[in-house]
Scaffold this active site. Structure first.
Site, mmCIF file in Angstrom:
data_model
loop_
_atom_site.group_PDB
_atom_site.id
_atom_site.type_symbol
_atom_site.label_atom_id
_atom_site.label_comp_id
_atom_site.label_asym_id
_atom_site.label_seq_id
_atom_site.Cartn_x
_atom_site.Cartn_y
_atom_site.Cartn_z
ATOM 1 N N LYS A 1 0.824 -1.275 -0.163
ATOM 2 C CA LYS A 1 0.003 0.120 0.038
ATOM 3 C C LYS A 1 1.012 1.083 0.139
ATOM 4 O O LYS A 1 0.595 2.141 -0.671
ATOM 5 C CB LYS A 1 -1.100 0.089 1.385
ATOM 6 C CG LYS A 1 -1.994 -1.199 0.932
ATOM 7 C CD LYS A 1 -2.911 -1.245 2.453
ATOM 8 C CE LYS A 1 -3.867 -2.270 2.344
ATOM 9 N NZ LYS A 1 -4.403 -2.806 3.399
ATOM 10 N N GLN B 1 -3.988 -1.199 9.596
ATOM 11 C CA GLN B 1 -4.241 -2.355 8.995
ATOM 12 C C GLN B 1 -4.835 -3.351 10.440
ATOM 13 O O GLN B 1 -4.300 -3.210 11.371
ATOM 14 C CB GLN B 1 -2.552 -2.902 8.703
ATOM 15 C CG GLN B 1 -2.660 -4.305 7.994
ATOM 16 C CD GLN B 1 -3.616 -4.215 6.584
ATOM 17 O OE1 GLN B 1 -3.542 -3.232 5.981
ATOM 18 N NE2 GLN B 1 -3.888 -5.535 6.326
ATOM 19 N N ASP C 1 -10.321 3.510 4.299
ATOM 20 C CA ASP C 1 -10.808 2.235 4.385
ATOM 21 C C ASP C 1 -12.441 2.271 4.594
ATOM 22 O O ASP C 1 -12.923 1.224 4.045
ATOM 23 C CB ASP C 1 -10.490 1.538 5.823
ATOM 24 C CG ASP C 1 -9.274 0.512 5.410
ATOM 25 O OD1 ASP C 1 -9.172 0.004 4.455
ATOM 26 O OD2 ASP C 1 -8.513 0.424 6.628
HETATM 27 N N1 GUN Z 1 -6.821 -6.421 6.807
HETATM 28 C C1 GUN Z 1 -7.345 -7.059 5.722
HETATM 29 N N2 GUN Z 1 -7.934 -6.463 4.797
HETATM 30 C C2 GUN Z 1 -8.079 -4.963 5.373
HETATM 31 C C3 GUN Z 1 -8.196 -3.690 4.763
HETATM 32 O O1 GUN Z 1 -9.163 -3.581 3.558
HETATM 33 N N3 GUN Z 1 -8.165 -2.827 5.487
HETATM 34 C C4 GUN Z 1 -7.489 -2.889 6.503
HETATM 35 N N4 GUN Z 1 -7.169 -1.662 7.447
HETATM 36 N N5 GUN Z 1 -7.117 -4.145 7.286
HETATM 37 C C5 GUN Z 1 -7.306 -5.145 6.680
#
Ligand code: GUN
Length: 286
Positions: free
Chosen positions: A53, A97, A120
């Site tokens: 990311k 995350q 998110d």
């Molecule tokens: N963990 C697994 N998928 C995601 C996501 O889309 N966003 C975040 N912040 N954590 C995750």
């Protein structure tokens, strides 16, 4: 195989090109979109996801930072970092995350994120906006699925969409988006008694359960569109991943199908990048 395979890598690359162009334009106007990714602890999968990311945002011309906190970080330390990022004018998107290490409360952390920076789309305000049909930041994976459907000419209007899985990250927001696109939506989960029969009534089937290849061709109506959100390790292989759908048997029956890898996965990061630009625009009135 009779189904057409949806190329998520290609669509994701197109979305990222669009984002890179938008970023270049905004930078000319003096606004550099900024993303902060927060990783707490040392979960191996999360390390890979967050690094991807951070790097992708940088590659598209954005300001991008990865904040790493140790697994021993306290709730207050995570909260303080989020609040500092809320106040930082160079940061337009904040992503913490998940999962967080045991003992930390992810819901409490997400509630602290400024809803305008919540790339998110997990903050209760954005969840509410989504269900109310109001503009806001939408969770990346379901948004990516909608983009794939659009790119392949699938209009959910009037169709029966069945979602397997009711997570806050995928199943629930997916239901809201398909409903907003005028589908008739059924959400199945672990207590659903007639799962196979329900899936067989789907024009659009979205699998987001996290069970390796559990959705076989028997679950699919001939000609249905099958979207596989699963990312499951294959026992006995170090790096092999497969979806919730048994691709080979499903592709015999479906008209369109996403592979794993190379389907929905690449769309998640692409939509995160698009959300970061959207967040920058929302905050700066562009
Ligand atoms: N963990 C697994 N998928 C995601 C996501 O889309 N966003 C975040 N912040 N954590 C995750």
């Amino acid at each position: 195989m009779s189904a057409t395979v949806i190329d998520g890598k290609q669509v994701a690359a197109r979305v990222q090109e669009e984002v890179a162009r938008e970023v270049a334009q905004l930078k000319e106007e003096g606004l550099t979109p900024g993303l902060a990714v927060v990783l707490v602890g040392d979960d191996p999968a999360s390390q890979v996801y967050t690094a991807n990311k951070e790097r992708t945002a940088r590659e598209l011309g954005m300001h991008s930072v990865l904040h790493k906190l140790p697994a021993t970080a306290s709730q207050d330390e995570v909260a303080e970092l989020v609040q500092r990022l809320n106040r930082d004018p160079a940061i337009h998107g904040i992503l913490v995350q998940s999962p967080l290490p045991e003992g930390l409360d992810i819901d409490a952390v997400v509630r602290l994120i400024d809803p305008l920076k919540d790339v998110d789309g997990f903050h209760p305000e954005n969840v509410g906006r989504l269900w109310l049909g109001q503009d806001g930041l939408v969770p990346c994976t379901p948004a990516g699925v909608m983009r794939l459907l659009q790119e392949y000419g699938v209009d959910p209007k009037g169709k029966h969409a069945v979602i397997v899985g009711r997570s806050n990250i995928v199943g629930k927001p997916m239901a809201a988006l398909l409903l907003r696109a005028h589908a008739t939506v059924t959400v199945c989960h672990s207590r659903t008694v007639d799962l196979k029969e329900t899936c067989r009534r789907a024009d659009i089937l979205v699998a987001a359960v996290g069970k390796l290849q559990m959705i076989t061709g028997e679950y699919i109506k001939p000609g249905a569109v099958v979207i596989d959100v699963g990312i499951n390790p294959v026992p006995g292989y170090k790096r092999r991943i497969r979806g919730d759908v048994d691709f080979d048997s499903a592709a015999e029956v479906a008209s369109l199908i996403t592979p794993v890898p190379g389907g929905v996965g690449p769309m998640t990061i692409a939509m995160l990048m698009a959300n970061t630009v959207k967040a920058a625009r929302l905050q700066c009135g562009r």
